[in-house]
Write a protein that holds these residues in place. Structure first.
Motif, PDB file in Angstrom:
ATOM      1  N   GLU A  76      10.928   8.396  -2.754  1.00  0.00           N
ATOM      2  CA  GLU A  76      11.086   6.987  -3.135  1.00  0.00           C
ATOM      3  C   GLU A  76       9.864   6.141  -2.794  1.00  0.00           C
ATOM      4  N   ALA A  77       9.127   6.516  -1.753  1.00  0.00           N
ATOM      5  CA  ALA A  77       8.037   5.671  -1.259  1.00  0.00           C
ATOM      6  C   ALA A  77       6.758   5.894  -2.058  1.00  0.00           C
ATOM      7  N   GLY A  78       5.906   4.861  -2.045  1.00  0.00           N
ATOM      8  CA  GLY A  78       4.600   4.962  -2.668  1.00  0.00           C
ATOM      9  C   GLY A  78       3.558   4.348  -1.760  1.00  0.00           C
ATOM     10  N   VAL A  79       2.398   4.006  -2.323  1.00  0.00           N
ATOM     11  CA  VAL A  79       1.311   3.442  -1.528  1.00  0.00           C
ATOM     12  C   VAL A  79       1.732   2.130  -0.880  1.00  0.00           C
ATOM     13  N   ALA A  80       2.525   1.323  -1.575  1.00  0.00           N
ATOM     14  CA  ALA A  80       2.962   0.029  -1.023  1.00  0.00           C
ATOM     15  C   ALA A  80       3.785   0.227   0.235  1.00  0.00           C
ATOM     16  N   GLU A  81       4.673   1.205   0.223  1.00  0.00           N
ATOM     17  CA  GLU A  81       5.503   1.467   1.396  1.00  0.00           C
ATOM     18  C   GLU A  81       4.668   2.002   2.554  1.00  0.00           C
ATOM     19  N   VAL A  82       3.653   2.798   2.218  1.00  0.00           N
ATOM     20  CA  VAL A  82       2.744   3.286   3.257  1.00  0.00           C
ATOM     21  C   VAL A  82       2.018   2.116   3.908  1.00  0.00           C
ATOM     22  N   ARG A  83       1.592   1.123   3.105  1.00  0.00           N
ATOM     23  CA  ARG A  83       0.891  -0.055   3.645  1.00  0.00           C
ATOM     24  C   ARG A  83       1.801  -0.845   4.587  1.00  0.00           C
ATOM     25  N   LYS A  84       3.081  -0.959   4.218  1.00  0.00           N
ATOM     26  CA  LYS A  84       4.022  -1.665   5.093  1.00  0.00           C
ATOM     27  C   LYS A  84       4.159  -0.934   6.427  1.00  0.00           C
ATOM     28  N   ALA A  85       4.234   0.400   6.367  1.00  0.00           N
ATOM     29  CA  ALA A  85       4.331   1.196   7.592  1.00  0.00           C
ATOM     30  C   ALA A  85       3.082   1.013   8.447  1.00  0.00           C
ATOM     31  N   VAL A  86       1.926   0.932   7.779  1.00  0.00           N
ATOM     32  CA  VAL A  86       0.660   0.728   8.509  1.00  0.00           C
ATOM     33  C   VAL A  86       0.662  -0.623   9.210  1.00  0.00           C
ATOM     34  N   GLU A  87       1.167  -1.682   8.524  1.00  0.00           N
ATOM     35  CA  GLU A  87       1.217  -3.015   9.139  1.00  0.00           C
ATOM     36  C   GLU A  87       2.137  -3.016  10.357  1.00  0.00           C
ATOM     37  N   MET A  88       3.271  -2.343  10.240  1.00  0.00           N
ATOM     38  CA  MET A  88       4.195  -2.279  11.374  1.00  0.00           C
ATOM     39  C   MET A  88       3.570  -1.496  12.519  1.00  0.00           C
ATOM     40  N   ALA A  89       2.814  -0.434  12.175  1.00  0.00           N
ATOM     41  CA  ALA A  89       2.136   0.346  13.207  1.00  0.00           C
ATOM     42  C   ALA A  89       1.086  -0.490  13.921  1.00  0.00           C
ATOM     43  N   ARG A  90       0.393  -1.370  13.179  1.00  0.00           N
ATOM     44  CA  ARG A  90      -0.627  -2.243  13.785  1.00  0.00           C
ATOM     45  C   ARG A  90       0.026  -3.199  14.801  1.00  0.00           C
ATOM     46  N   LYS A  91       1.183  -3.717  14.436  1.00  0.00           N
ATOM     47  CA  LYS A  91       1.888  -4.626  15.344  1.00  0.00           C
ATOM     48  C   LYS A  91       2.336  -3.899  16.608  1.00  0.00           C
ATOM     49  N   ALA A  92       2.696  -2.619  16.438  1.00  0.00           N
ATOM     50  CA  ALA A  92       3.161  -1.841  17.602  1.00  0.00           C
ATOM     51  C   ALA A  92       2.001  -1.238  18.384  1.00  0.00           C
ATOM     52  N   GLY A  93       0.821  -1.242  17.802  1.00  0.00           N
ATOM     53  CA  GLY A  93      -0.338  -0.620  18.441  1.00  0.00           C
ATOM     54  C   GLY A  93      -0.590   0.782  17.949  1.00  0.00           C
ATOM     55  N   ARG A  94       0.464   1.549  17.777  1.00  0.00           N
ATOM     56  CA  ARG A  94       0.379   2.924  17.245  1.00  0.00           C
ATOM     57  C   ARG A  94       1.798   3.358  16.916  1.00  0.00           C
ATOM     58  N   ALA A  95       1.973   4.227  15.938  1.00  0.00           N
ATOM     59  CA  ALA A  95       3.326   4.643  15.559  1.00  0.00           C
ATOM     60  C   ALA A  95       3.305   6.028  14.932  1.00  0.00           C
ATOM     61  N   VAL A  96       4.496   6.615  14.921  1.00  0.00           N
ATOM     62  CA  VAL A  96       4.715   7.892  14.227  1.00  0.00           C
ATOM     63  C   VAL A  96       5.319   7.591  12.867  1.00  0.00           C
ATOM     64  N   LEU A  97       4.740   8.169  11.825  1.00  0.00           N
ATOM     65  CA  LEU A  97       5.303   8.048  10.477  1.00  0.00           C
ATOM     66  C   LEU A  97       5.917   9.385  10.097  1.00  0.00           C
ATOM     67  N   LEU A  98       7.248   9.405  10.014  1.00  0.00           N
ATOM     68  CA  LEU A  98       7.950  10.599   9.540  1.00  0.00           C
ATOM     69  C   LEU A  98       8.064  10.496   8.026  1.00  0.00           C
ATOM     70  N   LEU A  99       7.429  11.415   7.321  1.00  0.00           N
ATOM     71  CA  LEU A  99       7.411  11.391   5.860  1.00  0.00           C
ATOM     72  C   LEU A  99       8.163  12.609   5.333  1.00  0.00           C
TER      73      LEU A  99
END
Length: 425
Positions: A76-99
């Motif tokens: 279901e996800a595309g580049v836009a969803e990846v960008r949202k995950a990246v923004e949330m990761a920036r706010k958290a400092g670092r994050a795990v993305l389960l794809l």
């Protein structure tokens, strides 16, 4: 709220000590356990059949590293969803993305991940039931570690089922029924727990009857065009090549029961007749082709017996790859000497000019002049000693070994010095 969650979700391990299976990854000193102990998490792909713990491991790894986890599905996800995950990761400092289903990401979507893996902002944990080596671009593969997960053993599934019993409030259960569930799950923990939960709804006591009702028809563990399909095809081919008739029948049944195209299987049997039986039994090809024709005439299920007959015949037949090997050598020779002149005596001479140039001159017709036929040149100059075909000691080829040896000796004795074929001019 938690009680309404599926049993498999309620039983999801909260620590590595509760995790069942995959000892090669989470056992003492193994890579994923060491990552958790050292709190150093690398980007990776976890690949294997459903219900083997991929998602659970991703959660445990993120939890152990003290990182937030964001989950996306590549379906279901595309580049836009990846960008949202990246923004949330920036706010958290670092994050795990389960794809999930990472193999479904196209090149552009995979490329969008690269800078964030490179910077360390994202730790990617890809999960897939497919072989990731076929689907991921080299740039992404080079930044990942790959860990295979395997189907759980029957005892491991039983361990999970017994844990599930404590949450279902059953009045009792038959051990035989529990073992049937474990066997039918085929290493898939989620399938086993879902079936257990359904059986518990059907009756307060777990019996063979309720388990059979809950299971319905048992899947065969084959995806029609995925890795499992090609693994079964490979196993069928190699079992026939190795003359193990029982294994050949087993894998043939797995393929046909799993929905494989019988005509695809028939074509593979024809290939085996050519590649692995060859001239050790020249009748094998005729039988394999006839099996395909018989299936086309009868269809399923009656026509499947023709494929069974061909598989058994091929498995029991003597084996030789002399044709396959000889053809490979011939192709190599043709590539190495693509313009070697055909000897004059073998050339075609349909016009007076060609006859005047010597085409066909000195050709000895075997049925009129056997001795002359053996004495003439066949191979281009410089390739006179070329040997491509070697008969084995299997089946029909054993009978022609001596003739082949005698023929080659006769050619060697009478090989003409002959005049050289003309070069280009």
């Amino acid at each position: 709220m938690e009680a309404a969650a599926p049993l498999a979700e309620r039983l999801r391990p909260r620590s590595l000590e509760e995790f069942v299976g995959q000892a090669h990854l989470v056992g003492e000193g193994r890579p994923l356990r060491r990552m958790l102990e050292e709190r150093v998490l690398s980007s990776m792909v976890l690949f294997g059949p459903p219900g083997t713990g991929k998602t659970t491991l991703a959660h445990l790894l993120a939890q152990g590293a003290g990182l937030p986890l964001f989950r996306l599905s590549a379906v279901e996800a595309g580049v836009a969803e990846v960008r949202k995950a990246v923004e949330m990761a920036r706010k958290a400092g670092r994050a795990v993305l389960l794809l999930d289903e990472i193999h479904r990401f196209n090149k552009a979507q995979q490329d969008a991940l690269l800078p964030h893996l490179e910077s360390g902002l994202l730790v990617l944990v890809g999960a897939t039931t497919e072989n990731p080596s076929f689907a991921l671009v080299p740039a992404l593969r080079s930044r990942l570690r790959f860990f295979p997960l395997y189907p759980l053993s029957e005892e491991e599934v039983l361990t999970l089922l017994r844990r599930g019993l404590g949450l279902l409030g059953l009045e009792g259960w038959d051990e035989e029924a529990l073992r049937l569930l474990a066997q039918a799950a085929q290493g898939d923990a989620r399938r086993a727990l879902n079936a257990l939960e359904l059986a518990a709804r059907l009756s307060p006591r777990l019996s063979l009857e309720t388990v059979r009702l809950a299971l319905g028809s048992t899947p065969t563990g084959m995806d029609r065009l995925g890795d499992a399909f090609y693994d079964l095809v490979s196993a069928l081919h190699k079992s026939i090549r190795g003359s193990h008739v029982d294994a050949a029948l087993y894998y043939l049944a797995r393929l046909l029961e799993g929905g494989a195209d019988p005509l695809y299987v028939a074509r593979r049997l024809i290939r085996i007749a050519l590649e692995d039986v060859g001239l050790a039994d020249p009748l094998a090809l005729r039988l394999a082709v006839a099996a395909r024709e018989a299936y086309e005439a009868l269809g399923s299920p009656e026509g499947e017996l023709a494929l069974v007959e061909a598989a058994v015949y091929l498995a029991l037949a003597p084996k030789s790859n002399s044709l396959y090997t000889a053809w490979q050598r011939a192709q190599e020779a043709a590539r190495a000497h693509p313009e070697a002149p055909v000897p004059l005596n073998l050339r075609n001479a349909p016009t007076p000019l060609m006859k005047a140039l010597g085409h066909g001159e000195g050709y000895a017709y075997y049925h009129q002049d056997k001795e002359g036929s053996f004495a003439q040149r066949y191979l281009p100059e410089g390739l006179e000693g070329l040997t491509l075909f070697e008969a084995t000691g299997e089946g029909w080829e054993e009978r022609v070994q001596e003739r082949l040896k005698a023929l080659r000796a006769r050619f060697a004795r009478t090989s003409p010095k002959g005049r050289a074929s003309p070069g280009k001019g």
